[in-house]
Write an enzyme that holds these catalytic residues in place. Structure first.
Site, mmCIF file in Angstrom:
data_model
loop_
_atom_site.group_PDB
_atom_site.id
_atom_site.type_symbol
_atom_site.label_atom_id
_atom_site.label_comp_id
_atom_site.label_asym_id
_atom_site.label_seq_id
_atom_site.Cartn_x
_atom_site.Cartn_y
_atom_site.Cartn_z
ATOM 1 N N TYR A 123 27.640 -19.946 -10.484
ATOM 2 C CA TYR A 123 27.465 -21.091 -11.369
ATOM 3 C C TYR A 123 28.061 -22.402 -10.858
ATOM 4 O O TYR A 123 27.864 -23.443 -11.478
ATOM 5 C CB TYR A 123 28.036 -20.747 -12.751
ATOM 6 C CG TYR A 123 27.199 -19.683 -13.431
ATOM 7 C CD1 TYR A 123 26.002 -20.005 -14.057
ATOM 8 C CD2 TYR A 123 27.593 -18.351 -13.398
ATOM 9 C CE1 TYR A 123 25.215 -19.030 -14.642
ATOM 10 C CE2 TYR A 123 26.811 -17.361 -13.988
ATOM 11 C CZ TYR A 123 25.628 -17.706 -14.613
ATOM 12 O OH TYR A 123 24.846 -16.737 -15.188
ATOM 13 N N PHE A 409 31.792 -13.383 -24.658
ATOM 14 C CA PHE A 409 30.689 -13.753 -25.545
ATOM 15 C C PHE A 409 29.373 -13.649 -24.792
ATOM 16 O O PHE A 409 29.347 -13.536 -23.587
ATOM 17 C CB PHE A 409 30.877 -15.158 -26.115
ATOM 18 C CG PHE A 409 31.100 -16.231 -25.095
ATOM 19 C CD1 PHE A 409 30.015 -16.867 -24.492
ATOM 20 C CD2 PHE A 409 32.378 -16.626 -24.709
ATOM 21 C CE1 PHE A 409 30.201 -17.870 -23.558
ATOM 22 C CE2 PHE A 409 32.576 -17.618 -23.780
ATOM 23 C CZ PHE A 409 31.501 -18.238 -23.188
#
Length: 409
Positions: A123, A409
């Site tokens: 990322y 999450f």
């Protein structure tokens, strides 16, 4: 690219989710886990890459408010469930999903995007920097002792059913969020995530247990954990697997840690995902026998540099012009003047010359105060153009407590 990006619908959720599970190894989650994530999924913020009737890419986002230095809660997109099918690698699918997603985040007015990465190398090229880390340990409790502060003996401990005290435990979590950067302010439904306890994840350990700490009839802390009974020819050598621990003060926290160190028939305490400055480290008799490990947790991207830097407070007065490079979100590129202190800040575009030059990735890494700008400069990732600007900014960006993400999450 011969795929089409579509917003997730309830009638294709199963196909979308099956593609996600296959990309992460092909082992289905338990019905308990699947129910929780189905309920939390924001369909309008989830997209799939479709090749005909095949879902070959997935990405979603949760609507978070993230604690930042100074105690404010800043809107943030919690990027999640990102996958690309192995049959469709290197076709630009991930890039197209990241492009669509960050454009949507910007349109929603969220200054930040955050994620946890299965592979941290992925990322950075999209502008995410490592903003917080977690500490894990494997403590030999048969040889490591724990010193405790005054008042510890006044704390009463008792076992309690996990679900019975869940609401009180959540209240303690809410009290702690604003004091530490990087923690999400949980909205209704998210309190279920720390309680997910499928047998498939226990690896022979017990179901989740809970001990609460009380003083004067009031709950002042809790610990959730599992125990795993084991033995050999020498006798019992069971282990304790800590899941969560929270306390309102040092004495309550020490009472819980002392309990975890002393559970009968165990000799190892496995600690996972704790803050880098977790206080138990300073109470143990032998830190070497705690076998500490560190890894990245929260990757953070500034979607709107001005709004993001202006949303947090700073440990010391700062007046610095950042020259920001952001190839993937070019609206952030250019010079930004940050002025602020402990009371708040403002960050606006300027034609003034830059004092520091860096990419948006480095700003993301430093944003929560866990990665010093000075350290990034030592690595050659921040360039000082005005003498003294680096020391000023690095001091200002610091945080009293290390940033920490308490759950995924």
């Amino acid at each position: 690219m011969d795929t089409e990006l579509k917003v997730l619908r309830r009638d294709n959720m199963d196909t979308w989710y099956a593609g996600l599970m296959r990309a992460f190894g092909g082992v289905d989650e338990s019905p308990e886990e699947r129910e929780v994530w189905d309920d939390l999924t924001e369909f309008e913020r989830s997209i799939g890459a479709w090749d005909g009737d095949q879902c070959v890419g997935t990405a979603g986002a949760f609507s978070f408010r993230l604690s930042v230095p100074g105690g404010a809660y800043v809107p943030a997109a919690g990027v999640t469930m990102v996958s690309v099918a192995a049959t469709h690698r290197r076709r630009g699918i991930l890039t197209s999903m990241m492009r669509r997603q960050l454009d949507d985040v910007r349109a929603l007015g969220e200054p930040l995007a955050v994620l946890t990465a299965s592979e941290p190398a992925i990322y950075g090229r999209f502008g995410y920097g490592i903003a917080s880390r977690q500490l894990s340990a494997e403590i030999d409790t048969s040889r490591v002792t724990l010193a405790v502060p005054p008042g510890t003996d006044a704390v009463r401990l008792r076992y309690a059913p996990v679900q019975e005290v869940a609401a009180q435990c959540e209240e303690l979590y809410v009290r702690s969020v604003g004091s530490r950067p990087g923690m999400p302010l949980r909205t209704p439904g998210w309190e279920r995530v720390p309680l997910v306890d499928p047998p498939s994840e226990r690896e022979g350990a017990s179901p989740l247990q809970c001990v609460v700490a009380e003083r004067g009839g009031e709950m002042v802390g809790y610990a959730r954990f599992r125990t795993k009974p084991e033995s050999d020819a020498a006798g019992p050598r069971g282990s304790v697997q800590l899941r969560q621990i929270d306390a309102v003060d040092p004495a309550a926290g020490a009472a819980l840690w002392r309990f975890l160190f002393g559970i009968d028939l165990t000799s190892t305490l496995h600690v996972r995902n704790r803050p880098m400055d977790d206080p138990w480290q300073y109470l143990v008799s032998d830190i070497r026998r705690c076998r500490i490990q560190v890894r990245d947790v929260l990757h953070l991207r500034l979607v709107d540099v001005g709004a993001a830097l202006g949303a947090r407070a700073y440990r010391a007065p700062v007046d610095v012009v950042f020259g920001v490079e952001d190839a993937f979100c070019p609206w952030n590129s250019g010079n930004w003047r940050l002025t602020g202190d402990t009371g708040g800040a403002s960050c606006v575009r300027t034609d003034d010359a830059a004092d520091l030059e860096l990419s948006v990735r480095e700003l993301g890494a430093a944003y929560l105060g866990g990665t010093p700008l000075a350290a990034l400069a030592d690595a050659g990732l921040v360039r000082e153009l005005r003498p003294g600007a680096l020391a000023e900014a690095s001091l200002a960006f610091g945080s009293q407590k290390a940033p920490w993400l308490p759950h995924g999450f």
